[in-house]
Scaffold this motif. Structure first.
Motif, PDB file in Angstrom:
ATOM      1  N   MET A  19      28.703  46.094  48.366  1.00 55.66           N
ATOM      2  CA  MET A  19      28.994  47.246  47.515  1.00 55.66           C
ATOM      3  C   MET A  19      29.364  46.776  46.110  1.00 55.66           C
ATOM      4  O   MET A  19      30.245  45.938  45.943  1.00 55.66           O
ATOM      5  N   GLU A  20      28.699  47.308  45.098  1.00 53.60           N
ATOM      6  CA  GLU A  20      28.972  46.935  43.728  1.00 53.60           C
ATOM      7  C   GLU A  20      29.784  47.983  42.978  1.00 53.60           C
ATOM      8  O   GLU A  20      30.528  47.648  42.056  1.00 53.60           O
ATOM      9  N   VAL A  21      29.631  49.254  43.363  1.00 56.07           N
ATOM     10  CA  VAL A  21      30.317  50.335  42.661  1.00 56.07           C
ATOM     11  C   VAL A  21      31.049  51.223  43.658  1.00 56.07           C
ATOM     12  O   VAL A  21      30.460  51.678  44.644  1.00 56.07           O
ATOM     13  N   LEU A  22      32.330  51.448  43.402  1.00 59.72           N
ATOM     14  CA  LEU A  22      33.115  52.401  44.185  1.00 59.72           C
ATOM     15  C   LEU A  22      33.833  53.309  43.201  1.00 59.72           C
ATOM     16  O   LEU A  22      34.794  52.896  42.544  1.00 59.72           O
ATOM     17  N   ASP A  23      33.347  54.518  43.058  1.00 60.25           N
ATOM     18  CA  ASP A  23      33.909  55.453  42.090  1.00 60.25           C
ATOM     19  C   ASP A  23      34.387  56.708  42.806  1.00 60.25           C
ATOM     20  O   ASP A  23      33.588  57.528  43.258  1.00 60.25           O
ATOM     21  N   LEU A  24      35.703  56.827  42.931  1.00 62.23           N
ATOM     22  CA  LEU A  24      36.328  57.980  43.569  1.00 62.23           C
ATOM     23  C   LEU A  24      37.223  58.708  42.573  1.00 62.23           C
ATOM     24  O   LEU A  24      38.201  59.356  42.955  1.00 62.23           O
ATOM     25  N   SER A  25      36.888  58.632  41.306  1.00 65.45           N
ATOM     26  CA  SER A  25      37.666  59.274  40.263  1.00 65.45           C
ATOM     27  C   SER A  25      37.582  60.790  40.372  1.00 65.45           C
ATOM     28  O   SER A  25      36.653  61.344  40.977  1.00 65.45           O
ATOM     29  N   ASN A  26      38.605  61.457  39.779  1.00 68.86           N
ATOM     30  CA  ASN A  26      38.614  62.916  39.683  1.00 68.86           C
ATOM     31  C   ASN A  26      38.561  63.595  41.047  1.00 68.86           C
ATOM     32  O   ASN A  26      37.737  64.487  41.286  1.00 68.86           O
ATOM     33  N   ASN A  27      39.424  63.128  41.936  1.00 66.29           N
ATOM     34  CA  ASN A  27      39.559  63.742  43.250  1.00 66.29           C
ATOM     35  C   ASN A  27      41.030  64.061  43.496  1.00 66.29           C
ATOM     36  O   ASN A  27      41.812  64.175  42.544  1.00 66.29           O
ATOM     37  N   LEU A  28      41.399  64.218  44.740  1.00 66.08           N
ATOM     38  CA  LEU A  28      42.786  64.527  45.093  1.00 66.08           C
ATOM     39  C   LEU A  28      43.357  63.450  46.012  1.00 66.08           C
ATOM     40  O   LEU A  28      44.147  63.743  46.910  1.00 66.08           O
ATOM     41  N   LEU A  29      42.968  62.217  45.786  1.00 66.68           N
ATOM     42  CA  LEU A  29      43.449  61.121  46.621  1.00 66.68           C
ATOM     43  C   LEU A  29      44.947  60.937  46.432  1.00 66.68           C
ATOM     44  O   LEU A  29      45.464  60.963  45.306  1.00 66.68           O
ATOM     45  N   GLU A  30      45.659  60.726  47.538  1.00 62.38           N
ATOM     46  CA  GLU A  30      47.113  60.562  47.512  1.00 62.38           C
ATOM     47  C   GLU A  30      47.511  59.207  48.084  1.00 62.38           C
ATOM     48  O   GLU A  30      46.666  58.407  48.478  1.00 62.38           O
ATOM     49  N   SER A  31      48.820  58.976  48.112  1.00 63.24           N
ATOM     50  CA  SER A  31      49.406  57.767  48.684  1.00 63.24           C
ATOM     51  C   SER A  31      49.071  56.563  47.812  1.00 63.24           C
ATOM     52  O   SER A  31      48.845  56.679  46.616  1.00 63.24           O
ATOM     53  N   SER A  32      49.054  55.377  48.403  1.00 66.31           N
ATOM     54  CA  SER A  32      48.885  54.139  47.647  1.00 66.31           C
ATOM     55  C   SER A  32      47.466  53.600  47.778  1.00 66.31           C
ATOM     56  O   SER A  32      46.702  54.003  48.666  1.00 66.31           O
ATOM     57  N   ILE A  33      47.138  52.671  46.911  1.00 69.62           N
ATOM     58  CA  ILE A  33      45.825  52.031  46.945  1.00 69.62           C
ATOM     59  C   ILE A  33      45.834  50.956  48.029  1.00 69.62           C
ATOM     60  O   ILE A  33      46.728  50.108  48.053  1.00 69.62           O
ATOM     61  N   PRO A  34      44.875  50.955  48.931  1.00 62.56           N
ATOM     62  CA  PRO A  34      44.858  49.926  49.980  1.00 62.56           C
ATOM     63  C   PRO A  34      44.536  48.550  49.412  1.00 62.56           C
ATOM     64  O   PRO A  34      43.603  48.396  48.618  1.00 62.56           O
ATOM     65  N   SER A  35      45.333  47.575  49.803  1.00 59.91           N
ATOM     66  CA  SER A  35      45.130  46.214  49.294  1.00 59.91           C
ATOM     67  C   SER A  35      43.811  45.619  49.765  1.00 59.91           C
ATOM     68  O   SER A  35      43.291  44.681  49.151  1.00 59.91           O
ATOM     69  N   GLU A  36      43.244  46.181  50.835  1.00 59.77           N
ATOM     70  CA  GLU A  36      41.985  45.655  51.386  1.00 59.77           C
ATOM     71  C   GLU A  36      40.837  45.730  50.389  1.00 59.77           C
ATOM     72  O   GLU A  36      39.830  45.017  50.543  1.00 59.77           O
ATOM     73  N   LEU A  37      40.975  46.563  49.356  1.00 61.38           N
ATOM     74  CA  LEU A  37      39.917  46.639  48.352  1.00 61.38           C
ATOM     75  C   LEU A  37      39.725  45.294  47.653  1.00 61.38           C
ATOM     76  O   LEU A  37      38.635  44.989  47.170  1.00 61.38           O
ATOM     77  N   GLY A  38      40.776  44.492  47.620  1.00 61.52           N
ATOM     78  CA  GLY A  38      40.666  43.176  47.001  1.00 61.52           C
ATOM     79  C   GLY A  38      39.752  42.237  47.748  1.00 61.52           C
ATOM     80  O   GLY A  38      39.283  41.234  47.193  1.00 61.52           O
ATOM     81  N   LYS A  39      39.459  42.556  49.004  1.00 60.81           N
ATOM     82  CA  LYS A  39      38.559  41.713  49.798  1.00 60.81           C
ATOM     83  C   LYS A  39      37.104  41.878  49.387  1.00 60.81           C
ATOM     84  O   LYS A  39      36.232  41.154  49.868  1.00 60.81           O
ATOM     85  N   LEU A  40      36.843  42.836  48.509  1.00 63.99           N
ATOM     86  CA  LEU A  40      35.478  43.043  48.022  1.00 63.99           C
ATOM     87  C   LEU A  40      35.164  42.138  46.832  1.00 63.99           C
ATOM     88  O   LEU A  40      34.144  42.320  46.168  1.00 63.99           O
ATOM     89  N   ASP A  41      36.039  41.184  46.562  1.00 62.39           N
ATOM     90  CA  ASP A  41      35.795  40.225  45.495  1.00 62.39           C
ATOM     91  C   ASP A  41      34.458  39.523  45.719  1.00 62.39           C
ATOM     92  O   ASP A  41      34.148  39.078  46.827  1.00 62.39           O
ATOM     93  N   GLY A  42      33.703  39.426  44.656  1.00 56.64           N
ATOM     94  CA  GLY A  42      32.398  38.789  44.753  1.00 56.64           C
ATOM     95  C   GLY A  42      31.262  39.793  44.816  1.00 56.64           C
ATOM     96  O   GLY A  42      30.108  39.447  44.545  1.00 56.64           O
ATOM     97  N   SER A  43      31.578  41.024  45.181  1.00 55.76           N
ATOM     98  CA  SER A  43      30.539  42.055  45.239  1.00 55.76           C
ATOM     99  C   SER A  43      30.886  43.260  44.369  1.00 55.76           C
ATOM    100  O   SER A  43      30.047  43.759  43.620  1.00 55.76           O
ATOM    101  N   LEU A  44      32.126  43.731  44.439  1.00 53.15           N
ATOM    102  CA  LEU A  44      32.502  44.937  43.710  1.00 53.15           C
ATOM    103  C   LEU A  44      32.609  44.655  42.213  1.00 53.15           C
ATOM    104  O   LEU A  44      33.340  43.780  41.784  1.00 53.15           O
ATOM    105  N   GLN A  45      31.859  45.410  41.426  1.00 51.96           N
ATOM    106  CA  GLN A  45      31.861  45.245  39.984  1.00 51.96           C
ATOM    107  C   GLN A  45      32.540  46.401  39.260  1.00 51.96           C
ATOM    108  O   GLN A  45      32.894  46.282  38.090  1.00 51.96           O
ATOM    109  N   PHE A  46      32.720  47.514  39.954  1.00 52.99           N
ATOM    110  CA  PHE A  46      33.327  48.689  39.329  1.00 52.99           C
ATOM    111  C   PHE A  46      34.166  49.430  40.355  1.00 52.99           C
ATOM    112  O   PHE A  46      33.658  49.846  41.396  1.00 52.99           O
TER     113      PHE A  46
END
Length: 258
Positions: free
Chosen positions: A1-28
């Motif tokens: 996955m290179e792009v994960l865009d969930l802007s302008n929604n109603l997401l609550e709580s905290s950001i999951p640290s697991e997103l950092g495991k996408l290092d090397g693929s996620l660009q946005f």
């Protein structure tokens, strides 16, 4: 996955640290304009060359230092938020890198992702724990160069980096430290001319530059030697001298032969 865009929604709580495991693929990573809160996970700072957009949420704690200083990411849209990314913490981080902090004798808490820079070894802040008032790192294995970002510590009163091995010229930005009363850069490997701005530090009570390779001393009106006596203004001057032309210092309280 290179792009994960969930802007302008109603997401609550905290950001999951697991997103950092996408290092090397996620660009946005776009999570702006939600209702996210809590601590921004430091793992996001591992997203190499990624764009990390988090504006428009409810983060109150300091952001991870690696995100604020863009150590790995290409852009962090909250990097200029002085509450989440205090400028003096960022500047001290650049100072650490420039002076080869990984080789220091004592670097306790330096570059900690969340610790206040006021808790870094050698740093003393004001009562509000916001602005650096003193920086004591004498005889601590510093080398490399003195970063021009030192000029961003505009509330600092005491700066002691003596007895190290810092090279290169003294940055002119040191002349921006208008609150400085005590400046010791002696016993290093500085070269060139001491910046003229030092002569404009009207609150300066002690200046020690001896045992470097500084060839020209700024024209400073004699400092008040009531507290420090002959140690008030010390440089390498007079003869004999290791220089082809011995540096002159009309207002020095002491000359060290070098």
């Amino acid at each position: 996955m290179e792009v994960l865009d969930l802007s302008n929604n109603l997401l609550e709580s905290s950001i999951p640290s697991e997103l950092g495991k996408l290092d090397g693929s996620l660009q946005f990573l776009g999570l702006s304009n939600n209702t996210l809160s809590g601590v921004i996970p430091s793992e996001l700072g591992l997203l190499q060359d990624a764009f990390v957009l988090l504006k428009g949420n409810s983060f109150n704690d300091r952001a991870p230092l690696s995100l604020c200083t863009l150590r790995s990411v290409k852009e962090f849209d909250l990097a200029d938020d002085v509450t989440l990314c205090p400028d003096e913490r960022n500047s001290l981080s650049k100072f650490y890198d420039s002076a080869k902090g990984a080789e220091w004798t004592d670097r306790t808490n330096w570059l900690d992702e969340y610790a206040s820079h006021c808790n870094w070894t050698g740093v003393t802040c004001d009562d509000d724990k916001e602005h650096v008032k003193e920086l004591h790192l004498a005889n601590n294995g510093l080398s490399g160069r003195l970063s021009e970002r030192i000029g961003n510590l505009t509330s600092i009163e005491v700066l002691d980096l003596s007895d190290n091995d810092i090279k290169g010229s003294i940055p002119k930005e040191i002349g921006q430290l208008s609150e400085l009363t005590y400046l010791r850069l002696s016993y290093n490997a500085f070269t060139g001319t001491a910046p003229e701005g030092v002569g404009e530090l009207t609150k300066l009570q002690l200046l020690q530059l001896q045992s470097n390779r500084i060839t020209e001393i700024p024209d400073i009106i004699r400092l008040n030697d009531a507290e420090y006596g002959n140690s008030t203004f010390v440089t390498d001057c007079g003869v004999p001298s290791a220089f082809n032309e011995a540096p002159k210092c009309e207002h020095c309280t002491m000359c060290c032969e070098y």
